[in-house]
Design an enzyme around this catalytic site. Structure first.
Site, short mmCIF file in Angstrom:
data_model
loop_
_atom_site.label_atom_id
_atom_site.label_comp_id
_atom_site.label_asym_id
_atom_site.label_seq_id
_atom_site.Cartn_x
_atom_site.Cartn_y
_atom_site.Cartn_z
CB VAL A 38 8.37 -70.19 38.54
CG1 VAL A 38 7.60 -71.04 39.53
CG2 VAL A 38 7.41 -69.51 37.58
CB CYS B 59 8.13 -55.58 11.25
SG CYS B 59 6.82 -54.42 10.77
CG HIS C 122 5.16 -58.71 13.61
ND1 HIS C 122 6.08 -58.10 14.45
CD2 HIS C 122 4.69 -57.72 12.82
CE1 HIS C 122 6.14 -56.81 14.18
NE2 HIS C 122 5.31 -56.55 13.18
CD GLU D 165 7.13 -60.98 16.49
OE1 GLU D 165 6.99 -59.76 16.64
OE2 GLU D 165 7.58 -61.51 15.45
#
EC number: 6.3.4.2
Length: 538
Positions: free
Chosen positions: A241, A380, A506, A508
């Protein structure tokens, strides 16, 4: 309810997507109302991936409790609501370290310590302890069936299944069914041999997940079932996909989750997948688009920034926007200059990293973003280089640097954390895990989060040197995030710029497709505004 176990193995070749498969199955089961957790068993002898090269291992995913783990744990967190931790990743190194420590303590009472039963018992004990309190535990075995390193783990799960019974544990084997274009047909032989190798060590798969380009025909499924000793209804297509968040939906449409709950004798309702359908719809049919440059030193392997890439996609979901990623090697910028590499870019992100390779290229890019008012996000190392760039080109501290890269710099605006100065070992010795941060009012950060107290995950040894705080603030740098005691600088911004933010942590690692991280959402929003303004000015 007694905990049920799903063991996921992979065959034929690596990088088939076992982690994504495990995460997607967990997502669908969670949507059925079950409490799920994931575990990753890694066969390498390293204690953890913290000191491994990103080019070899990909991203190191950091958990709230400070574990440096496999990137698959990032998949697990993004696809489910369960927070991962140290107990969710086990390596051969950890197993042997624990067993040898017990032997030295005399725990084995003079017995000869062997792979069977001592190593396998250690693995089984870990699986049980890490699964307590959950309805379903999905355990992914790293590597490929046939690898010598994986044998103790495979033997352990074989024993485990016999101990808990067939209705409490199942084996799912992910394999590859290649389409040979010159012949115009799919080939099942690799799958047959992979399952044969698994059966030779005593494991009979209950379900086969066949990774392939297109959905398998009923005839092909019947052939695979015949040669692999599974029922036809247990052969499922794991189709390629373009959007990974579509995988849970495909698995459900194929009936995989229903087959799993039937085999494990779990009574649940149908899953509520509306949130996943909404995510896929926003990714596949966006109203807008932006171009984001990721300027780093590990761009030749995009898995080095796996969570970062996904967090940017999540930011796009939050803005009904397609995010086109452009990876720029900061080392090449050092050699060749910018050279149109940032042309038509709507936002620039400089991520984390270690070592001095490519840092001057990062500084060039940050200066470009600052002077040209391009939305900038530094994470960072990216935040640290933003401070260095500002010190050099705005404050006039020409030789400012981080002491990580130049021990003799006259202006160490980034310096080693005081508690790190006596540290000798590299492994698991950084500032790791979740720490609180207090935000300043009327800042980009506070506006994004909507609160003044936050918690984010860290992985670093160096920090902003507060000896230079007054000088840099006088020149226009804003410190908008600090540790609660005010000792450590966590977020910097600059005045007179539409969106320029650097953070030491971080963000994320905490972003999910259904809950985009606020900083990434605001960064993409700023990039959209910049794109619109750029179009109006042309």
């Amino acid at each position: 309810m007694r905990t049920k176990y799903i063991f996921i193995t992979g065959g034929v070749l690596s990088s088939l997507g076992k982690g994504l498969a495990a995460a997607s199955i967990a997502a669908v089961l969670e949507c059925r109302g079950l409490r799920v957790t994931n575990q990753k068993l890694d066969p390498y002898i390293n204690v953890d991936p913290g000191t491994m090269s990103p080019f070899q291992h990909g991203e190191v995913f950091v958990t709230d409790d400070g574990a440096e783990t496999d990137l698959d744990l990032g998949h697990y967190e993004r696809f489910t609501s369960t927070r991962m931790g140290k107990s969710n990743n086990l390596t051969t190194g950890q197993v042997y370290f624990s067993v040898i420590t017990k032997e030295r303590r005399g725990d084995y009472l003079g017995k000869t310590v062997q792979v069977i039963p001592h190593i396998t018992n250690e693995i089984k004990d870990y699986i049980r302890q890490s699964s307590e309190g959950f309805d379903v535990a999905l355990i992914e075995i790293g590597g490929t069936v046939g690898d010598i390193e994986s044998l103790p783990f495979l033997e352990a799960i074989r024993q485990f299944r016999n101990e808990v019974g067939k209705q409490n544990a199942i084996f799912i084997h992910l394999t590859w069914v290649p389409f040979i274009k010159t012949a115009g047909e799919v080939k099942t032989k690799p799958t047959q041999h992979s399952v044969k190798a698994l059966r030779e060590i005593g494991i009979q798969p209950d379900i086969l997940l066949c990774r392939t380009e297109e959905f398998l025909s009923e005839d092909i499924k019947a052939k695979i079932a015949l040669f692999c000793n599974v029922e036809e209804a247990a052969v499922f297509t794991a189709k390629d996909v373009s959007c990974i968040y579509e995988v849970p939906l495909i698995y459900h449409r194929e009936g995989l989750d229903q087959k799993i709950v039937d085999l494990l004798n779990i009574w649940t309702g149908q899953p509520h997948l509306e949130a996943w359908e909404n995510v896929v719809q926003k990714i596949t049919s966006p109203s807008y688009e932006v171009n984001i440059a990721i300027v780093g030193k590990y761009v030749n392997l995009t898995d080095s920034y796996k969570s970062l890439n996904e967090a940017l996609v999540h930011g796009g979901i939050g803005n009904d926007c397609q995010v086109n990623l452009r990876f720029v090697d900061s080392e090449k910028i050092e050699k060749d200059g910018l050279n149109h590499q940032l042309e038509n870019v709507d936002g620039i992100l400089v991520p984390g990293g270690f070592g001095n390779r490519g840092i001057e290229g990062m500084i060039q890019v940050i200066r470009y973003a600052r002077e040209n008012k391009v939305p900038f996000f530094g994470i960072c190392l990216g935040m640290q280089m933003a401070v260095v760039e500002f010190a050099r080109h705005v404050c006039g501290l020409e030789k400012a640097n981080s002491s990580e890269f130049d021990e003799n710099t006259p202006h160490p605006v980034i310096d080693l954390l005081p508690e790190q100065k006596a540290v000798q070992e590299m492994g698991a010795s950084m500032r790791l895990g979740s720490y609180p941060c207090r935000l300043s009012d009327a800042s980009l950060a506070c506006e994004a989060y909507g609160e003044v107290e936050i918690g984010e995950r860290h992985r670093h040894r160096y920090e902003f040197n507060r000896d230079y705080q007054e000088r840099l603030e006088a020149c226009g740098l804003r410190i908008t995030g600090r540790s609660p005691d005010g000792r450590l600088v966590e977020i910097v911004e600059i005045k007179d710029h539409p969106w320029f933010l650097g953070c030491q942590f971080h963000p994320e690692f905490k972003s999910r497709p259904t809950e985009p991280h606020p900083l990434f959402q605001r960064f993409i929003e700023a990039a959209l505004r910049y794109r619109k303004k750029r179009a109006e000015d042309q």
